[in-house]
Design an enzyme around this catalytic site. Sequence first.
Site, PDB file in Angstrom:
ATOM      1  N   LYS A 169     -13.618  -0.432   5.366  1.00 48.48           N
ATOM      2  CA  LYS A 169     -14.086  -1.220   4.223  1.00 48.48           C
ATOM      3  C   LYS A 169     -15.219  -2.163   4.632  1.00 48.48           C
ATOM      4  CE  LYS A 169     -10.187   0.547   2.771  1.00 48.48           C
ATOM      5  NZ  LYS A 169      -9.789   1.395   1.689  1.00 48.48           N
ATOM      6  N   TRP A 190       0.860  -1.188   0.000  1.00 47.51           N
ATOM      7  CA  TRP A 190       0.000   0.000   0.000  1.00 47.51           C
ATOM      8  C   TRP A 190       0.900   1.243   0.000  1.00 47.51           C
ATOM      9  CZ3 TRP A 190      -2.059   2.464   4.991  1.00 47.51           C
ATOM     10  CH2 TRP A 190      -3.061   3.410   4.723  1.00 47.51           C
ATOM     11  N   ASP A 208      -1.242  -5.987   9.116  1.00 51.68           N
ATOM     12  CA  ASP A 208      -2.205  -4.981   8.672  1.00 51.68           C
ATOM     13  C   ASP A 208      -3.480  -5.701   8.239  1.00 51.68           C
ATOM     14  OD1 ASP A 208      -3.714  -3.052   7.416  1.00 51.68           O
ATOM     15  OD2 ASP A 208      -2.026  -2.110   6.396  1.00 51.68           O
TER      16      ASP A 208
HETATM   17  C1  PLP Z   1      -3.546  -2.027   3.307  1.00 50.77           C
HETATM   18  C2  PLP Z   1      -4.266  -0.922   3.989  1.00 50.77           C
HETATM   19  N1  PLP Z   1      -4.004  -0.671   5.271  1.00 50.77           N
HETATM   20  C3  PLP Z   1      -4.625   0.305   5.947  1.00 50.77           C
HETATM   21  C4  PLP Z   1      -5.566   1.093   5.332  1.00 50.77           C
HETATM   22  C5  PLP Z   1      -6.174   2.188   6.158  1.00 50.77           C
HETATM   23  O1  PLP Z   1      -7.512   2.397   6.089  1.00 50.77           O
HETATM   24  P1  PLP Z   1      -8.222   3.484   6.999  1.00 50.77           P
HETATM   25  O2  PLP Z   1      -7.215   4.498   7.394  1.00 50.77           O
HETATM   26  O3  PLP Z   1      -9.307   4.050   6.156  1.00 50.77           O
HETATM   27  O4  PLP Z   1      -8.745   2.754   8.197  1.00 50.77           O
HETATM   28  C6  PLP Z   1      -5.873   0.888   3.983  1.00 50.77           C
HETATM   29  C7  PLP Z   1      -6.831   1.742   3.279  1.00 50.77           C
HETATM   30  O5  PLP Z   1      -6.928   1.807   2.095  1.00 50.77           O
HETATM   31  C8  PLP Z   1      -5.211  -0.156   3.300  1.00 50.77           C
HETATM   32  O6  PLP Z   1      -5.464  -0.425   2.012  1.00 50.77           O
END
Ligand code: PLP
Length: 391
Positions: A243, A129, A208
């Site tokens: 999500k 990511w 993660d």
């Molecule tokens: C791999 C991964 N980790 C963490 C996140 C963090 O998501 P959020 O900050 O919306 O909880 C995302 C969001 O796209 C992600 O794709």
Amino acid sequence: MSTIPSRFQQMPDPPADPIFGLKALFNQDERPHKLDLTAGVYKDEAGRTPAMDSVAAAQQHLVAAEQTKDYLPIAGDASYCESVGDLVLPGGPAGSWFHTPSGTAALALATRLVASAGATRVWLPAPTWPNHAPIVASAGLEVATYPYGTRPEGRVEAITEALAQVRREDIVLFHLCCHNPTGSDLSAAEWEQVAGFVSDRGLTVLLDAAYIGFADRPEVDRLPVAVLADAAPELYVSTSFSKNFGLYRERVGALHIGISDAAERRRAFATASSITRTIWSNPPWLGAAIVDLILRDDERRSAWTAELDAIRGRLNSTRGAIGAAFAERGLDAVAGIDDGRGMFHVADLTPEQVKVLREDHAVYMLSSGRFNVAALLPDGVAQLADAVAAL
Ligand SMILES: Cc1ncc(COP(=O)(O)O)c(C=O)c1O
């Protein structure tokens, strides 16, 4: 207004965010057929991202009954943290989850926390990511990478070979499921292999877990968490409800601090509290209360589960449709898309080809070729395949 230049006069502009920067470009594009495959946001059959019905109903109930706007404790809502623990690591140590405003915040907290206790380096999969490396760097830690690749063949061997260089004080980050960007996950047997390696070397793991329930039912997706909890002397798990509950803008997440010694865990927790006290201080309530209410109420939970099943079904059928559309046109740029899980796939395209897709065909994806499967409706599938065929 003073004419004396500010401290930013000499500073170069920072680079645009690789995801939200593109989304901003997309918003300025006036072509009616433009296609946004950038950020990881789910879209339904009508191309909308509505609040899930179970979430909207829980919100209505909570807001109607709300009595106070008093602060939550620094470590967050205890009931919510218990529910998160039951969802992600049932039977795990009590009081080990720290409520954070999002998965991003959980990762930022985890990296600052280990940095405060002497860690200097975090190993990330390549690719990963795009926000992982900046999060690690902003905690003052060095980024190292291990090969993950886009295909499963030879993956675990490559990972363990690279991780042979990990120092005892390093942290290794893995994606639990729906690997972002490849959509290609470790199998149960491969997780066992990785866990054996982690256990032999006494490695600290940061997992993660942003997509629980998107690859399979949550009860299945969470299985590697328990495997790693047994293997790693120190396990951190960042989770997000952006999500799987569609709570993107409410910013709801949590960090598991998995340290078996209770006194050390308490010390780590207290340190986490000191860190967050100077940033967001206390987490927001509503999104977390929605998650907690749904997870504790059988009827609400079944309604949410049914909605999550439908999302997963649409993701998987869209993968099939994309694979078929590319095959019909004799294209192999999305090989393996049927085997992937979650929102993303990496198309086999060069950054130049991605630029042509954007400029000539109004199709927006990341320069790595990552595109959001969940944003494609049948027309979009054909548009994407036609645009790639025209390259
Ligand atoms: C791999 C991964 N980790 C963490 C996140 C963090 O998501 P959020 O900050 O919306 O909880 C995302 C969001 O796209 C992600 O794709």
